[in-house]
Motif scaffolding. Structure first.
Motif, PDB file in Angstrom:
ATOM      1  N   GLY A 180     -10.600 -39.806 -20.629  1.00 42.17           N
ATOM      2  CA  GLY A 180     -10.012 -39.887 -21.957  1.00 42.17           C
ATOM      3  C   GLY A 180     -10.031 -38.590 -22.733  1.00 42.17           C
ATOM      4  O   GLY A 180      -9.923 -38.604 -23.967  1.00 42.17           O
ATOM      5  N   ARG A 181     -10.165 -37.455 -22.050  1.00 41.01           N
ATOM      6  CA  ARG A 181     -10.160 -36.159 -22.722  1.00 41.01           C
ATOM      7  C   ARG A 181      -8.752 -35.581 -22.667  1.00 41.01           C
ATOM      8  O   ARG A 181      -8.185 -35.386 -21.594  1.00 41.01           O
ATOM      9  N   LEU A 182      -8.206 -35.294 -23.835  1.00 38.50           N
ATOM     10  CA  LEU A 182      -6.871 -34.718 -23.932  1.00 38.50           C
ATOM     11  C   LEU A 182      -6.983 -33.194 -23.866  1.00 38.50           C
ATOM     12  O   LEU A 182      -7.810 -32.591 -24.553  1.00 38.50           O
ATOM     13  N   THR A 183      -6.150 -32.584 -23.037  1.00 37.02           N
ATOM     14  CA  THR A 183      -6.094 -31.123 -22.942  1.00 37.02           C
ATOM     15  C   THR A 183      -4.678 -30.668 -23.275  1.00 37.02           C
ATOM     16  O   THR A 183      -3.713 -31.131 -22.673  1.00 37.02           O
ATOM     17  N   VAL A 184      -4.580 -29.781 -24.243  1.00 34.59           N
ATOM     18  CA  VAL A 184      -3.301 -29.191 -24.630  1.00 34.59           C
ATOM     19  C   VAL A 184      -3.342 -27.719 -24.257  1.00 34.59           C
ATOM     20  O   VAL A 184      -4.232 -26.981 -24.701  1.00 34.59           O
ATOM     21  N   ASP A 185      -2.402 -27.281 -23.430  1.00 34.12           N
ATOM     22  CA  ASP A 185      -2.327 -25.895 -22.967  1.00 34.12           C
ATOM     23  C   ASP A 185      -1.055 -25.261 -23.504  1.00 34.12           C
ATOM     24  O   ASP A 185       0.049 -25.736 -23.230  1.00 34.12           O
ATOM     25  N   ALA A 186      -1.208 -24.186 -24.264  1.00 34.60           N
ATOM     26  CA  ALA A 186      -0.054 -23.428 -24.758  1.00 34.60           C
ATOM     27  C   ALA A 186      -0.159 -22.011 -24.218  1.00 34.60           C
ATOM     28  O   ALA A 186      -1.192 -21.346 -24.394  1.00 34.60           O
ATOM     29  N   VAL A 187       0.887 -21.548 -23.551  1.00 35.84           N
ATOM     30  CA  VAL A 187       0.901 -20.222 -22.927  1.00 35.84           C
ATOM     31  C   VAL A 187       2.123 -19.462 -23.434  1.00 35.84           C
ATOM     32  O   VAL A 187       3.229 -19.998 -23.447  1.00 35.84           O
ATOM     33  N   LEU A 188       1.897 -18.202 -23.848  1.00 36.97           N
ATOM     34  CA  LEU A 188       2.985 -17.358 -24.337  1.00 36.97           C
ATOM     35  C   LEU A 188       2.809 -15.944 -23.819  1.00 36.97           C
ATOM     36  O   LEU A 188       1.670 -15.493 -23.601  1.00 36.97           O
ATOM     37  N   PRO A 189       3.910 -15.213 -23.629  1.00 35.93           N
ATOM     38  CA  PRO A 189       3.772 -13.788 -23.278  1.00 35.93           C
ATOM     39  C   PRO A 189       3.143 -13.039 -24.449  1.00 35.93           C
ATOM     40  O   PRO A 189       3.434 -13.327 -25.617  1.00 35.93           O
ATOM     41  N   GLU A 190       2.268 -12.105 -24.121  1.00 40.77           N
ATOM     42  CA  GLU A 190       1.699 -11.265 -25.164  1.00 40.77           C
ATOM     43  C   GLU A 190       2.773 -10.340 -25.703  1.00 40.77           C
ATOM     44  O   GLU A 190       3.574  -9.780 -24.958  1.00 40.77           O
TER      45      GLU A 190
END
Length: 687
Positions: free
Chosen positions: A316-326
């Motif tokens: 039940g652990r939610l993981t949100v991953d946001a990836v962007l170019p530097e």
């Protein structure tokens, strides 16, 4: 970087290398090498520099030539004198010392003399430059912050400064020409509204380059909601446009976690790899991985070349991953000085070539070409070691050191030092030194197998360590110089980011409040009869002067807010909006810093009452107890659909109070909203 201060580490490296040089001659039976070593420390240790002078060079010359001419020591010991001469205005004498070494001794020790002189000169100059760079790092950061402050002040003065001037001029015109008050106030209201929007946009723009404020706000929100929070920051500021998008993602995820009120733990972390920056938020309060609020953000990240993914684990652990170019890094205005780094690389190349020439002196002519080719590969690999060390390269270097020994014989034993240096760099010292001991032992065994006499075996074994120390010292100092330059730039960039965040906080908390109050008063004046409107306009003039003072604060002047004065101003502004105010201040004298912060908190609280509620009553109180002052602002009329727990204002106030070891709290109950700020009564109580 090492936790040891960089200048101390650099000098320690030089001392170890010098001790290695001296040890070779001590083992060869020359106790004067110890004296030469001690004299050389005068040029290395700052505490001994007062002993520098012509007499020191004379003593070094006497010791060096007494050792070579009187005791038969190798002319290589004259390298101490040659290096010292290169460090002084008497440097033209250094070539004469080299010529004398070539005349007195054979080519091998004469080359050693030149190499020792170059190493001593280069390492000492590098440590001096490290000292200068280390000492100037804070000055560079302050200069960068001052320049950014000036840039911000110029931009705000051109825009908001002109707006405030126009507001003041319009209000005076309305006071002087009552017959045109409606027309004039219309223009003033439009200017005030435009200036307020400009201030908010500027604050948002300054914040947008950084993710740090949003992480501070998120932590405060989660902690206030009794959610155990851990933050791990692995990125460098400023992030540029990526910072704004990642901040929006973090705000949405944290706001939703607080709204659901089921999470108990949350981890927020950022990392940078391969030109991208990643934000990962994990908490245990989600029922599903779907979040409608992230849909638009997913599209925005994809348009920016990144991605946004969510996942729900079996626990039940939610993981949100946001990836962007530097984004492109913002360089500090002060250019990187390449001189010291180039000196270290050039010196390393010269020393490696010198050691190679020494080895080639003992290689038969028929084997000269393959020997030179192998040494060239070793030299190139050593130079590449400045930019990183890899186990595969180290293994290849070991092969180049050991496999040619049966072919080239004693001439190749000195190459083992080229392996010892990178080993010292590649492993922790607890592992590196035993490995270096094994390399030395292998040289001794090889020398015995080749039938070399004991003195020569000892010399080759000791020289392996000394060569390794020289290579290590040169490589390490080259890395230290580069790391120090990068650290100086990072410190300057951090100072610029902090200056922008300060400006954003002040724009939002100080000038934003003043402009909102001006706008409210002007709109009120338009609806009143001339006599009452005139009284409101007089207040607007005073508020405009106050706003101009706020603008000076944003430009770098020291703020001087009074909590009592801010409370009276709050009563006036709220009363103008038809809100009944109950004011009860029970605090004694506070330090200026505490007054400033609590005054700013009160401004933001009043602004939120006006913007985010339909309040009819507001209670403002202060109390003091046990060295702590508490400010409470309560208001009714809270709209259930409203509430901005992730707002810039709350984040700004949290940051300001945290700097004083204070806390900010919010609560909502039965249509009432309460904001509480507490801080030590004086800064000396902050522990």
């Amino acid at each position: 970087m090492s936790q040891v201060p960089v200048p101390r580490l650099a000098r320690g490296i030089v001392v170890v290398v010098l001790a290695g040089f001296a040890s070779v001659y001590v083992l060869a039976g020359s106790p004067l090498a110890i004296v030469a070593f001690g004299l050389q420390l005068v040029y290395v240790q700052r505490s001994l520099r007062r002993f520098r002078g012509p007499w020191l060079l004379v003593v070094q010359a006497v010791v060096g030539y007494a050792a070579t001419l009187g005791f038969g020591t190798s002319v290589g010991i004259l390298g101490f004198l040659g290096g010292s001469l290169l460090l002084t205005p008497a440097w033209p004498l250094a070539p004469l010392v080299a010529v004398s070494a070539a005349v007195v001794g054979p080519a091998d020790p004469a080359i050693s003399m030149v190499l020792i002189a170059l190493v001593i000169y280069g390492l000492t100059r590098l440590t001096d430059r490290v000292d200068e760079m280390y000492a100037a790092r804070l000055a560079l950061a302050l200069a960068a912050a001052a320049e950014e402050r000036l840039r911000i002040a110029t931009g705000l003065s051109d825009g908001l400064g002109r707006g405030l001037t126009a507001i003041a001029a319009g209000v005076r015109s309305a006071l002087d020409r009552p017959e045109r008050v409606a027309e004039t106030l219309g223009e003033v209201v439009a200017t005030a509204r435009r200036s307020l929007a400009d201030a908010r946009n500027a604050a948002a723009g300054y914040r947008a380059t950084s993710l740090a404020p949003e992480m501070t706000t998120a932590r405060a929100m989660l902690t206030a909601a009794a959610i155990e929070t851990e933050t791990r920051i692995g990125h460098s500021e400023p992030l540029g446009p990526a910072g704004a998008l990642l901040a929006a993602v973090l705000r949405e995820v944290v706001t939703e976690a607080v709204r659901q009120n089921t999470a108990t733990t949350c981890v927020i972390e950022t990392t940078t790899t391969d030109g991208t920056v990643r934000l990962r938020v994990t908490h245990d309060g989600a029922r599903t991985a779907e979040d409608e609020g992230l849909a638009d953000l997913t599209r925005q990240l994809e348009e920016a070349g990144g991605s946004l993914t969510t996942g729900l684990s079996a626990e039940g652990r939610l993981t949100v991953d946001a990836v962007l170019p530097e984004g492109p890094a913002e360089a500090a205005e002060a250019a990187v000085d390449p001189g010291a780094y180039r000196l270290s690389v050039a010196l390393l190349a010269a020393v490696l070539v010198g050691f190679s020439i020494k080895a080639l002196l003992f290689v038969p002519a028929s084997l000269m070409v393959p020997a030179a080719a192998c040494l060239a590969v070793i030299v190139v690999m050593q130079l590449r070691s400045i930019n990183g060390r890899h186990m595969l390269a180290l293994a290849l270097l070991a092969l180049l050191v050991y496999l040619p020994i049966p072919v080239f014989g004693r001439a190749w034993l000195g190459a083992a030092g080229f392996l010892a240096g990178p080993i010292l760099l590649a492993f922790p010292w607890s592992v590196a030194w035993p490995l270096v001991g094994c390399v030395m032992a292998s040289v001794a065994v090889s020398a015995v197998l080749l039938g070399l006499p004991v003195p020569l075996t000892v010399n080759f074994t000791a020289s392996t360590l000394v060569t390794g120390l020289v290579v290590y010292g040169l490589l390490k100092l080259a890395q230290l110089v580069r790391e120090l330059q990068e650290a100086r730039q990072a410190l300057a960039r951090a100072a610029v980011v902090e200056e922008r965040l300060r400006a954003a906080r002040d724009l939002h908390d100080l000038l934003g409040h003043s402009l909102a109050a001006i706008l409210l008063k002007c709109e009120l004046a338009r609806r009143l009869d001339p006599a009452r409107a005139r009284a409101e306009l007089v207040d607007v003039l005073a508020m405009t002067e106050k706003a101009e003072g706020d603008l000076r604060v944003i430009s770098g002047a020291r703020p001087a807010l009074s909590l009592a004065a801010e409370a009276e101003s709050a009563r006036s502004v709220l009363a103008a909006a038809g809100i009944q105010v109950e004011l009860g201040l029970a605090h004694a004298e506070l330090s200026a810093e505490v007054e400033n912060v609590l005054g700013t908190v009160l401004r933001e609280a009043v602004t939120n009452v006006l913007r985010h509620s339909s309040a009819r009553h507001c209670v403002i109180t202060t109390v003091m107890e046990e060295g702590v002052v508490r400010l409470r602002v309560r208001n009714d009329g809270v709209r259930s659909s409203e509430g901005r727990p992730g707002s810039a204002g709350i984040g700004n106030l949290t940051t300001r109070l945290a700097a004083l070891d204070g806390r900010l709290g919010t609560a909502r109950e039965d249509g009432w909203f309460e904001l509480t700020a507490q801080a030590p009564t004086s800064l000396h109580m902050v522990g």
